[in-house]
Design an enzyme around this catalytic site. Structure first.
Site, mmCIF file in Angstrom:
data_model
loop_
_atom_site.group_PDB
_atom_site.id
_atom_site.type_symbol
_atom_site.label_atom_id
_atom_site.label_comp_id
_atom_site.label_asym_id
_atom_site.label_seq_id
_atom_site.Cartn_x
_atom_site.Cartn_y
_atom_site.Cartn_z
ATOM 1 N N CYS A 29 4.991 -28.580 -4.589
ATOM 2 C CA CYS A 29 6.155 -28.461 -5.547
ATOM 3 C C CYS A 29 5.733 -29.076 -6.947
ATOM 4 O O CYS A 29 6.520 -28.609 -7.983
ATOM 5 C CB CYS A 29 7.189 -29.406 -4.983
ATOM 6 S SG CYS A 29 7.054 -31.209 -5.322
ATOM 7 N N GLN A 38 0.628 -12.990 7.308
ATOM 8 C CA GLN A 38 1.073 -12.677 8.883
ATOM 9 C C GLN A 38 0.431 -11.327 9.182
ATOM 10 O O GLN A 38 0.727 -11.247 10.274
ATOM 11 C CB GLN A 38 2.712 -12.708 8.871
ATOM 12 C CG GLN A 38 2.861 -14.282 8.603
ATOM 13 C CD GLN A 38 4.742 -14.354 8.574
ATOM 14 O OE1 GLN A 38 5.110 -14.307 7.567
ATOM 15 N NE2 GLN A 38 5.192 -14.021 9.953
ATOM 16 N N GLU A 80 11.721 -18.253 17.934
ATOM 17 C CA GLU A 80 12.989 -17.861 17.250
ATOM 18 C C GLU A 80 14.371 -18.029 17.872
ATOM 19 O O GLU A 80 15.356 -18.563 17.281
ATOM 20 C CB GLU A 80 12.879 -16.366 16.764
ATOM 21 C CG GLU A 80 11.873 -16.082 15.691
ATOM 22 C CD GLU A 80 11.845 -14.705 15.531
ATOM 23 O OE1 GLU A 80 11.565 -14.439 14.051
ATOM 24 O OE2 GLU A 80 11.980 -13.909 16.271
ATOM 25 N N SER A 115 9.224 -46.330 -13.519
ATOM 26 C CA SER A 115 9.395 -47.698 -13.956
ATOM 27 C C SER A 115 11.074 -47.302 -14.354
ATOM 28 O O SER A 115 11.598 -46.352 -14.565
ATOM 29 C CB SER A 115 8.799 -48.220 -15.183
ATOM 30 O OG SER A 115 8.826 -47.115 -16.320
#
Length: 1391
Positions: A53, A748, A1230, A337
């Protein structure tokens, strides 16, 4: 060691020194723009530490650091941090440990071994971050002080998309002192102090990090030229001088650097590292003041607050610490901080700073310094102060006496690691002693709210009204709520934020909670449970599964083959590939969602240092389409029109990823013919924007059946979409060869990838070889819409150099399609008993800008009916064309939504019939021999048995009673329970897969390569177990090699849950070929070892390799059907919308599981992904531009470790071999996700219990996900509901025994004011009676405090005291009292 640099000599001030995994490095200050994560991964090529991220929001980049205490350099501070946010130049004199420094596959650390043993890793991409998080926890908790709750609390910053978290938590809890099977980690840590190896406990051999030579990559001259100067003052005078010198430049003052994860105000002209200024650290306390330095981290601030809170006068600091403890997660708090946090709040006033709220309610003063001296500011003064030339030096916190009550709140989209919808802090000085039954607020309270608007800090009008008031008076509370409701005016300029109505309602609810706390025991116990927030106990889980030892290793519960290398960081992913001389590519994306493209200006990007080339659509030598030619074109690079905001339009190729991404933002795109984007199904209906017709279903005459039904309903549903959020974002590396390209990625579907690239380049598929070792998660998101690999291949093909493209999460979420969103209208009817007679579904599906994956809707046609029988069906399906990315396959596509649609209908029918939903569902279950909607005949229908077993194991009946009791006892907390069953058909059509097995004659070892892709689902492990079982050998002989297009040509994509079983089917065929050959030799030498038999086979010319291709075509397209049922219980905070899943039970038919650990892991992971889909993962777009506003971890919220069920119970059906499955098994990846809609209906059940309190319990349409905001809004709260409900109701005796109160006797006129014993003046006796106050005397009270006019002064009571029963179920002394309480409907007598 020093990285190569263009500078010849490095002085002391020109470098920093850092130790990483025991090796010392000198880093030049020209690395000012390089993060620790980049340095580790790109410059040292230690790729065990991952990146996703770059916001500090996912935890994959976690490392452990030890650095000198700024106030005591001889002492080391140890902590975990997010390396993606930490500049390498802040690490001077630090000792950093990455996952490579903890253990390796030969000598794993106990943490790594525990994760392996508990099946705590699936795709493995996030695993090193988890390991380092736990490693750091142990380093900071020596001596066995760690508890299981400590462990769970510290797992607040890492996301896992695969495992469902439970096994990770279970593994880590074994290191806690209170765990029944505590791991002996303490003994190993003690051994370190004695000079022994922390992994083996033996004398250190120095081989833990392997024997490889450390690698250091040079910083490019282009990067050096772009690097802003880095300054390191060590005193305040030096800092002040720097500030003066730098003037009005855009300077980043670095302490924790965590703010970059929220706001990136780059480019910066300079960095000033303030870590070395000792004056900015430290905590000092006097009898009446606590002072904390500005560089103090949030973690140290929390510690200081908690410690000081035990001192009289500072008790309130515990409440402040509680709020700050919910800021981000502990690795961020370890770095960031409070000074930096407040500076960010000053610069970005809309930032919902927890520290700002805490400091404000705590009465803190901020001390700012400059060359002119120091000055103290209140928090409100600080917010508006111009900080130019000023530095935050410290904060001062005063004491408060025991009469003050503090409470802080933070309401978030999920359990943690999120910005607040609203955060709040309240402070009130109260007097409970002077007058019985009164709680007087003796001075103006502080009512602080965050995230209302950029300038709102405190509710001053409400506070002024409350001064001197009795908060235990319902009239006072109501007026305060009315004032607050008027005073809170949330901004509406950010569509990614919660609605204004929710923030307003939530603010009032939080104040009401505080009022309840102030009132304390004066409040009715039924309402007091609203005080505070939901408390989550320690989570736990149970797993039950069958196994057959006689068939081991088949059916044996065992870790994945790759578990250890994933836990040690040695597992390599395509995103980890680093190579000297490799170029990097990044996309430029469009910013308008429905606009024609006028011009693409690449000149600014080409002028950026380090850029080698910029590609646009005209540079593509083949077809500008990443999809098959027989479908809608999906352009690699937009050419004429931007179909959605976020569509790739250019590719920038540069010498580094960082430079490529920066330059990509410089490509200028001009638009014309800009139209309002179509973003939802409702938008598409309004605009009539549809694709060609999708086949529906017609069985019987549903309309006629419903028209004549005894009971009928109609309604609508809206479902949002869901991102794949695979932890490894899409990436690919392309290598030019003499005749084509070699590609490495995490696809995939190799065949589709190979075809897409060939199409774009205009060359044959035979010139392209694709290799996939593993994928860091996929869930349907990799291998179909091949933007990334096509871009990498195109770049490499044109520049003739290796090119890597690794998308940022931001771009990944903008570019790629996601789960289909839906809008559904339905009608249904039943006979008098509740049996279905007809169902009509009008389904609108948001396909996005392309209809290529319409197969999702066709597959769903086989499961629209789920498990329910009806003779009449009418299902109309419309594919909507919108300006969103092309919607695509996401785990359990179509089926999840189909089950939800039908379950919603059944729940609605049950509500109308006023019967338990499960009763109506079971009444309509298919039975063997029934004709299903598809025309097939139901057979082997085992759902009745599964439901019975689940109801027994889940203690369903007892829990229904317990929930009813709980809801009766609690006004503002409600629980709900629901059961969802499924029927999930398995089809092998188009399931073509390869397998190749080679046995090596030298040692008998076995290598397998197959057409499937390992992406966390355990396909390699199942294949190895099957091969070992079929060949009768030990698992140690077997290894699974990467999948390649050349050895597994034309294979189907690994999707639809059937990949594992079909690859195993191919492996079985290979093994049987080999066994037939080997058995000829074995029969001659039956006593020989495996190695001996294989050697003899070789010498006699036996072929020791076998290949199989499976493409099963079965007479019935449904090979078998699996079933399951899920029971989910939730608890809801009605006032805020927060909820938690108190327990979840699932019973799933997995047949005879080939690998129980793998299958249990798939069930758990699917469930948690489904819970995210239905509760937290909200997709938000800008209605004007079409831009995706939830493209990072601060707006898009997958579940985290504390969002999973508190009690998580998984059971695989026992004694259920599948005669038509592979080795008696059934698929699993699934179907469990399809049952997670049970959480929606459990929440609806809880909401209904609340609505029943106000007689509003009717069916209402819902939109998923059921976010915190939506939950609260569905509860239809109104501040009028909060008025006189908090107090103990007046206990009224039976009428025959009632005495007329003195103040209602004829001598007392109703219009005269009276003084209550509580010291409050009432306009007449009736008004006093309405709130249960007794009369002290006739006339107004004498008080030093002003008495404001009271409402209802004109309320005239009848001269009787006779009880009535209100419509709200409460007893009132008379009809006037009921009316004064807002109850207009009542009956005579007690309830």
């Amino acid at each position: 060691m020093t990285p190569p640099t263009s500078s010849n000599v490095l002085g002391v001030d020109d470098k920093i020194t850092v130790t990483i995994n025991g090796l010392r490095y000198e880093v030049p200050i020209t690395f000012s723009e390089i993060s620790l994560n980049q340095y580790i991964r790109e410059y040292l090529q230690l790729t065990g530490t991952k990146v996703t991220c770059r916001e500090g929001g996912c935890g994959v980049c976690t490392v452990h650091v030890a650095h000198p205490d700024p106030l005591n350099p001889q002492q080391m501070i140890q902590k975990s941090i997010n390396s993606c946010l930490c500049p390498i130049l802040t690490c001077d004199k630090w000792e950093i440990t990455t996952v490579e420094g903890v253990g390796n596959q030969n000598h794993p650390h106990p943490i790594q071994s525990a994760l392996v043993d508990h099946y705590g890793t699936q795709c493995g991409y996030c695993t090193p971050g988890w390991v380092m998080n736990m490693y750091s926890i142990l380093q900071n908790n020596p001596g066995g002080s760690l508890t299981q709750q400590d462990v769970e609390n510290a797992c607040d910053g890492n996301i896992c998309r695969c495992t469902g978290y439970r096994p990770i938590l279970d593994a880590f809890k074994t290191f806690a002192s209170d765990h029944p099977n505590k791991c002996a980690i303490a003994d190993i840590e003690d051994a370190v102090n004695k000079g022994l190896c922390k992994k083996t406990g033996k004398v250190c051999s120095g081989s833990c990090h392997g024997n490889s030579t450390p690698y250091i990559k040079a910083l490019s001259s282009a990067a050096e030229s772009l690097a802003p100067p880095w300054y390191r003052p060590t005193t305040l005078p030096e800092l002040y001088q720097l500030i003066k010198t730098l003037g009005k430049q855009n300077v980043y003052y670095v302490v924790g650097h965590t703010g970059k994860g929220v706001y990136n105000d780059a480019p910066y002209d300079a960095y000033v590292d303030m870590k070395g200024i000792a004056e900015l650290y430290g905590t000092t306390a006097t009898a009446d003041l606590l002072t904390v330095g500005a560089n103090t981290t949030l973690t140290d601030l929390i510690t200081a607050f908690k410690k000081q809170s035990t001192t009289p006068g500072f008790q309130h600091l515990a409440s402040l610490a509680a709020l700050i403890s919910r800021t981000a997660h502990h690795s961020i708090r370890n770095s960031g901080s409070w000074g930096g946090n407040l500076a960010m709040k000053n610069r970005h006033k809309e930032f919902p700073s927890d520290s700002f709220v805490a400091f404000t309610v705590g009465g803190a003063k901020i001390i700012l310094g400059s060359t002119s001296g120091v000055k103290s500011y209140t928090m409100q003064e600080f917010l508006t102060a111009d900080l130019t030339g000023l530095i935050i030096l410290k904060a001062e916190f005063p004491t408060f006496d025991a009469d003050f009550v503090f409470r802080t709140f933070k309401i978030m989209p999920r359990s943690g690691n999120a910005h607040a919808y609203v955060n709040a802090g309240f402070r009130a000085k109260i007097d409970k002693k002077s007058h019985a039954g009164m709680v007087v607020i003796t001075e103006a309270p502080v009512l602080t709210f965050g995230n209302i608007n950029s300038h709102f800090v405190q509710a001053d009008k409400t506070a002024a009204y409350l001064q001197g008031k009795n908060i235990a008076d319902p009239a006072v509370l109501q007026q305060a709520l009315n004032t607050l409701n008027t005073e809170i005016i949330p901004s509406e300029d950010d569509p990614s934020e919660a609605s204004s109505s929710y923030k307003k309602s939530l603010s009032c609810s939080l104040f009401y909670k505080f009022a309840l706390e102030l009132v304390g025991d004066l409040a009715d116990v039924r309402y007091r449970s609203a005080v505070g927030s939901l408390v989550r106990p320690l989570s736990s889980g149970k797993q039950s599964y069958p196994t057959k030892p006689e068939n081991w290793p088949l059916t044996k519960p065992m870790p994945k083959l790759e578990s250890t290398v994933q836990c040690t960081g040695e597992a390599k992913y395509s995103s980890d590939i680093q190579q000297e001389g490799m170029l990097h590519a990044a996309f430029t994306l469009t910013t308008m969602g429905n606009a024609a493209i006028y011009e693409i200006d690449i000149k600014p990007a080409m002028a950026f240092p380090g850029v080698t080339r910029v590609l646009i659509h005209s540079d593509i030598p083949g077809v500008n389409n990443v999809y098959r030619l027989d479908n809608d074109a999906e352009e690699v690079l937009a050419s004429k029109r931007s179909l959605y905001a976020g569509q790739p339009i250019a590719i920038v190729i540069a010498i580094s990823q960082d430079i490529a991404e920066k330059a990509a933002k410089l490509v200028k795109v001009s638009y014309f013919d800009v139209k309002t984007p179509i973003l939802t199904c409702k938008d598409a209906i309004k605009s009539q924007s549809f694709y060609s017709a999708v086949p529906g279903v017609t069985v019987g005459d549903a309309a006629a059946a419903i028209a004549s039904a005894a009971n009928k309903i109609e309604g609508e549903i809206e479902l949002g979409s869901q991102n794949h959020f695979h932890m490894e974002t899409e990436g690919a590396v392309a290598y030019p060869t003499e005749d084509g390209l070699n590609l490495e990625d995490g696809s995939q579907w190799l065949d589709q990838t190979q075809a897409s690239v060939a199409q774009v380049l205009g060359i044959g598929m035979n010139k392209i070889n694709v290799t996939v070792k593993r994928s860091g998660g996929a869930f349907g998101g990799k291998g179909i819409h091949n933007y990334v690999i096509c871009a990498a291949a195109l770049s490499a093909y044109l520049v003739r150099r290796p090119v890597k493209m690794h998308l940022s999460l931001w771009d990944n979420l903008r570019i790629k399609g996601r789960r289909l969103a839906y809008y559904v209208k339905y009608r249904a009817g039943t006979d008098a008993a509740g049996k279905l007679v007809g169902i009509i579904l009008d389904i609108y599906a948001n396909m996005g800008c392309s209809n290529n994956d319409v197969l999702i809707l066709l597959f769903a046609a086989g499961i629209w009916d789920n498990v329910y029988r009806s003779q009449n069906w009418k299902i109309n399906v419309t594919a909507c064309r919108t300006n969103c990315p092309a919607s695509t396959f996401v785990r359990a596509p179509g089926s999840t939504e189909a089950v939800f649609f039908m379950e919603n209908v059944m729940e609605h029918l049950a509500k109308t019939l006023q019967k338990p939903s499960l009763e109506i569902k079971r009444l309509n279950y298919y039975k063997n021999g029934d004709k299903m909607m598809s025309g097939a005949v139901a057979k082997d229908f085992t759902l009745e048995n599964i439901t019975d077993q689940l109801l027994t194991s889940s203690e369903y009946t007892a829990r229904v009673k317990s929930i009813a009791d709980f809801n009766q006892a609690n006004r503002w907390r409600k629980r709900g329970l629901d059961v969802v069953p499924i029927r999930f058909p398995c089809s092998w059509l188009g399931g073509n897969f390869n397998c190749l097995i080679a046995i090596f004659h030298g040692d008998g070892t076995i290598a397998v390569t197959h057409g499937g892709v390992e992406m966390g689902q355990g396909i390699n492990t199942k294949v190895a177990q099957v091969v070992a079982f079929e060949l009768g050998v030990d698992m140690k002989y077997i290894i699974i090699q990467p999948t390649q297009a050349i050895t597994n040509a034309n294979a189907r994509g690994t999707n639809g849950s059937v990949g594992s079983e079909l690859v195993c089917l191919a492996a079985i065929d290979c093994c049987r070929q080999l066994k037939n050959r080997i058995d000829v030799v074995r029969q001659k030498s039956p006593k020989k070892s495996w190695e001996g038999i294989i050697a003899e086979c070789f010498t006699t010319g036996v072929d020791l390799s076998a290949r199989s291709w499976v493409n099963p075509f079965t007479p019935d397209p449904v090979v078998y059907t699996t079933y399951g049922a899920m029971c989910t219980e939730v608890e809801l905070d009605v006032l805020t919308g927060e909820s938690q899943i108190t327990r979840l039970d699932i019973l799933y038919d997995c047949g005879e599981s080939m690998s129980p650990f793998v299958d249990i892991g798939q069930v758990e992971g699917a469930i948690v992904m489904g819970l995210g889909y239905f509760t937290t993962e909200n997709q938000i777009y800008d209605a004007k531009t079409g831009e995706n506003l939830s493209y990072g971890t601060w707006k898009y919220k997958p579940p985290m470790a504390k969002d999973i069920p508190i009690d998580f119970r998984i059971a695989l059906l026992q004694n259920a071999p599948n005669p038509t499955g592979v080795l008696r098994s059934k698929f699993v990846a699934e179907p469990p996700l399809c049952m997670t809609s049970s959480v929606v209906f459990a929440l609806r059940d809880a909401i209904a219990a609340n609505l029943a309190e106000s007689k509003k319990d009717t069916w209402f349409p819902i939109v998923t996900p059921m976010t915190v905001e939506r939950n609260q809004q569905y509860c239809q709260l109104d501040i009028s509901q909060l008025r006189a409900l908090v107090f103990r109701p007046v206990h009224v005796k039976q009428p025959a025994k009632l005495r007329v109160p003195r103040y209602l006797q004829p001598g007392l006129r109703p219009g005269r004011p009276v003084c209550g014993h509580n010291g409050q003046t009432y306009g007449n006796p009736c008004q006093a009676g309405c709130v249960g106050a007794t009369i002290a005397h006739i006339g107004a009270c004498v008080s030093i405090m002003p008495v404001p006019p009271q409402p209802n002064h004109n309320c005239i009571c009848p001269m009787v005291w006779f009880p009535v029963c209100g419509a709200d179920g409460k007893v009132y002394g008379n009809s006037c009292q009921a009316k004064c309480a807002g109850v207009e409907s009542f009956t005579t007598g007690s309830c």
